[in-house]
Write a protein that holds these residues in place. Sequence first.
Motif, mmCIF file in Angstrom:
data_model
loop_
_atom_site.group_PDB
_atom_site.id
_atom_site.type_symbol
_atom_site.label_atom_id
_atom_site.label_comp_id
_atom_site.label_asym_id
_atom_site.label_seq_id
_atom_site.Cartn_x
_atom_site.Cartn_y
_atom_site.Cartn_z
ATOM 1 N N TRP A 171 11.734 69.804 107.203
ATOM 2 C CA TRP A 171 13.425 69.387 107.442
ATOM 3 C C TRP A 171 13.400 68.239 108.181
ATOM 4 O O TRP A 171 12.323 67.704 108.631
ATOM 5 C CB TRP A 171 13.861 70.719 108.610
ATOM 6 N N ALA A 229 7.686 74.905 105.355
ATOM 7 C CA ALA A 229 8.912 74.711 105.609
ATOM 8 C C ALA A 229 9.133 73.194 106.127
ATOM 9 O O ALA A 229 8.478 72.738 106.976
ATOM 10 C CB ALA A 229 9.621 75.509 106.438
ATOM 11 N N VAL A 286 19.422 74.403 101.491
ATOM 12 C CA VAL A 286 17.866 74.678 101.372
ATOM 13 C C VAL A 286 17.718 74.569 99.935
ATOM 14 O O VAL A 286 18.079 74.947 98.859
ATOM 15 C CB VAL A 286 17.641 76.056 101.834
ATOM 16 N N LEU A 289 16.301 84.417 103.360
ATOM 17 C CA LEU A 289 17.644 83.712 104.152
ATOM 18 C C LEU A 289 19.017 84.582 103.646
ATOM 19 O O LEU A 289 20.140 84.309 104.436
ATOM 20 C CB LEU A 289 17.713 82.435 103.256
ATOM 21 N N LEU A 300 21.733 77.443 98.512
ATOM 22 C CA LEU A 300 20.339 77.576 98.121
ATOM 23 C C LEU A 300 20.166 76.798 96.514
ATOM 24 O O LEU A 300 20.924 76.995 95.592
ATOM 25 C CB LEU A 300 20.290 79.159 97.934
ATOM 26 N N LEU A 330 19.241 76.322 111.646
ATOM 27 C CA LEU A 330 17.654 75.965 110.912
ATOM 28 C C LEU A 330 16.954 76.557 111.511
ATOM 29 O O LEU A 330 15.702 76.818 111.230
ATOM 30 C CB LEU A 330 17.758 74.212 111.060
ATOM 31 N N PHE A 342 19.602 67.743 102.242
ATOM 32 C CA PHE A 342 19.091 69.171 102.296
ATOM 33 C C PHE A 342 18.664 69.170 103.875
ATOM 34 O O PHE A 342 17.918 68.197 104.495
ATOM 35 C CB PHE A 342 17.929 69.475 101.530
ATOM 36 N N ASP A 343 18.998 70.297 104.345
ATOM 37 C CA ASP A 343 18.603 70.841 105.720
ATOM 38 C C ASP A 343 17.252 71.317 105.828
ATOM 39 O O ASP A 343 16.467 71.315 106.844
ATOM 40 C CB ASP A 343 19.424 71.758 106.270
ATOM 41 N N LEU A 344 16.691 71.872 104.841
ATOM 42 C CA LEU A 344 15.433 72.701 104.815
ATOM 43 C C LEU A 344 14.827 72.454 103.259
ATOM 44 O O LEU A 344 15.605 72.812 102.458
ATOM 45 C CB LEU A 344 15.696 74.115 105.368
#
Length: 310
Positions: free
Chosen positions: A284, A282, A106, A121, A135, A294, A149-151
């Motif tokens: 993604w 947010a 993230v 988180l 993070l 996620l 990155f996933d998020l």
Amino acid sequence: MTATNATPERQERLDGVTVFVEVVRLGGFARAAEHLDLTRSAVGKAMARLEARLAARLFHRTTRVQSLTDDGQIYYEHCLRALSELQAAEAQMQSGRHAVGGRLRVTMPVLFGRHCVAPILLNLAQQHPSLDLYLSFSDRPVDVLAEGFDLAIRSGVLGAESAGLRARKLVVQRKQVCASPAYLAAQGRPQSTAELATHSILLYRRADRINVWQLPDATGRIVDMPLTSRLQLDDLEAIADAATAGLGLAWLPEWLVRDRLRTGKLVSVLDDQPGAARDCYALWPSTPHMPLRLRLAVDALVEHFAEGGE
């Protein structure tokens, strides 16, 4: 073992390997044909093509039995390992959709991330011991897809950099003009945005660009305020500290100064003239399947902010 997007040549290879493994596992062409719902001739042709491609003989053939050659045994062992890895990968992908595990990377703005996002988180990670969190705190424009990155947590208007990403609005970030009680006692409390020009102003400046205050003018229209200051800082917490020390008026996010306002270290001014606000999202990567880790992270953030948290 199929591949819906495979080329005909690639599909033939995959099918040949599947047939080969079943022939060995079941002990003969006839049993493999029955199990795969193929004719024995089709199985034989698939094995012939496989041997031609490998330039090796895989079976000793007699009228009664087929047994593996040395090359066939080596190839079979490699096929089993490959199939095992594929099955493990599929199992991991499935578990990522049905169990909260795996790694979640993230990226988020430094202060907003530290104050408002990271605690949520980290609480999620505490609830799910199999979840690995990475993070990253950065105020630079992060390329979510290129940097893996996933998020991502972003504030402001979404532009071209959000291409290929899905977005969900989390919260509206509002800002507050505030000062210390000592400053207001000494310099007076501004009653309108027009009076700001007579006050000491603390400005946020980064990369030679000043974050202009956006407040209503006399008509109520949100405009850029042409303010100048001898004190310009590139850290919002430092600006909050300077305001608390009585050095001037600051325009800061409500989430950053909430505790100081509650304890009286800072006092809000111009409460009846709310300024510009920024939406927070947010984001993604857009994929057909959203991993459960996620989805839960996004849902946890949405729920927290919906309940008034910042």
